[in-house]
Design a protein around this motif. Structure first.
Motif, PDB file in Angstrom:
ATOM      1  N   SER A  32       0.843  -1.194   0.000  1.00 32.13           N
ATOM      2  CA  SER A  32       0.000   0.000   0.000  1.00 32.13           C
ATOM      3  C   SER A  32       0.883   1.250   0.000  1.00 32.13           C
ATOM      4  O   SER A  32       2.086   1.175   0.254  1.00 32.13           O
ATOM      5  N   GLU A  34       1.178   5.470   1.170  1.00 30.57           N
ATOM      6  CA  GLU A  34       0.667   6.476   2.088  1.00 30.57           C
ATOM      7  C   GLU A  34       0.629   7.838   1.404  1.00 30.57           C
ATOM      8  O   GLU A  34       1.584   8.253   0.742  1.00 30.57           O
ATOM      9  N   SER A  36      -0.251  11.611   2.785  1.00 25.77           N
ATOM     10  CA  SER A  36      -0.549  12.305   4.038  1.00 25.77           C
ATOM     11  C   SER A  36       0.025  13.715   4.015  1.00 25.77           C
ATOM     12  O   SER A  36       0.849  14.068   3.171  1.00 25.77           O
ATOM     13  N   SER A  86      -4.466  11.609   6.386  1.00 31.00           N
ATOM     14  CA  SER A  86      -3.647  10.482   5.936  1.00 31.00           C
ATOM     15  C   SER A  86      -4.527   9.470   5.222  1.00 31.00           C
ATOM     16  O   SER A  86      -5.643   9.183   5.656  1.00 31.00           O
ATOM     17  N   LYS A  88      -4.261   5.504   3.297  1.00 34.52           N
ATOM     18  CA  LYS A  88      -3.534   4.298   2.942  1.00 34.52           C
ATOM     19  C   LYS A  88      -4.166   3.751   1.666  1.00 34.52           C
ATOM     20  O   LYS A  88      -5.334   3.351   1.669  1.00 34.52           O
ATOM     21  N   THR A 129       4.117  12.112   1.494  1.00 35.29           N
ATOM     22  CA  THR A 129       3.874  12.045   2.937  1.00 35.29           C
ATOM     23  C   THR A 129       4.122  13.367   3.655  1.00 35.29           C
ATOM     24  O   THR A 129       4.131  13.412   4.879  1.00 35.29           O
TER      25      THR A 129
END
Length: 259
Positions: A32, A34, A36, A86, A88, A129
């Motif tokens: 996966s 991220e 964010s 965030s 995922k 991120t």
């Protein structure tokens, strides 16, 4: 004995291809990803109590259609910025060649207060991120959607809510600036001409494709009947209301912005 020296351009091409394949396998592999960061606005003010923040992760590959929302973060009763978020993202949600972005907005009692006005591209092989989404204050005048050049999604017909399956394309219409109307009635595309007055629209003959859908779209015929002859119109915020007294039809549409 002769030594063949590889051409430097060939080596560069092979290196670029290796990097590209490696990047694609990383992005579309099994793991996966991220996405964010923080959403904020720079105005020195506090939003009203009960305001809501919504951050959307969306597929923006099609320029002629609304963004497809993959996921969203919603926070109620927000205070002062910044607002962390965030996501995922599973690899199987992503499709090679597609473009993705994140956007943010703040609303209060369904009234839009702040929204991002720039595209924040993500999932393109770079780090996602530490994003900073800057929202801009919406002027009171701009909270009223415009009749023309707006993508109007059909949400209700004669009081019945239009419900769609996940893979089903949404019915809509676009009144192009000038005199052209085009849209999708649930199974077929249509186009035609219209004229506008202060409270009425006058539709000419509507032409469309002749595709037969299985199962049939029960609201399609009524949607097209709505766009016949004289139709009354009004806009309330981001909702368009059309009524055709002659055919005893009324409909509600929601403005969708093509970002």
């Amino acid at each position: 004995m002769h030594f063949i020296r590889p051409h430097s351009g060939y080596l560069s091409l092979m290196l670029a291809a290796t990097i590209l394949v490696t990047g694609c396998s990383t992005l579309y592999g099994d793991r996966s990803h991220e996405v964010s960061g923080q959403a904020l606005y720079r105005e020195r003010m506090i939003v009203p109590a009960d305001s809501r923040l919504e951050v959307r992760l969306q597929d923006v590959s099609r320029a002629d259609a609304p963004a497809v929302i993959l996921d969203r973060v919603v926070r109620d009763n927000i205070a002062s910025p910044p607002y962390p978020f965030s996501f995922k993202v599973a690899a199987d949600q992503l499709q090679p060649g597609h473009s993705y972005s994140v956007s943010a907005r703040i609303t209060h009692n369904d009234r839009l207060l702040f929204i991002t006005d720039s595209r924040y591209r993500v999932l393109a092989g770079e780090k996602d991120t530490d994003l900073m989404l800057v929202m801009k204050k919406v002027n009171e005048e701009s909270t009223q959607a415009r009749l023309q050049n707006t993508y109007w999604k059909l949400t209700a017909l004669n009081g019945a809510v239009i419900e769609l399956d996940k893979e089903q394309r949404e019915p809509h219409l676009i009144l192009k600036q000038g005199d052209r109307v085009q849209g999708f009635s649930g199974c077929n595309q249509f186009m035609g001409q219209f004229t506008q007055t202060e409270n009425s629209l006058y539709f000419g003959p509507i032409a469309g494709t002749m595709r037969a859908c299985v199962p049939s779209i029960d609201y399609e015929h009524r949607f097209l009947q709505l766009l016949q002859g004289e139709v009354n119109w009004s806009i309330d915020g981001e909702q368009l209301h059309l009524s055709n007294p002659a055919n005893d039809l009324r409909a509600t549409f929601q403005a969708v912005y093509l970002k």
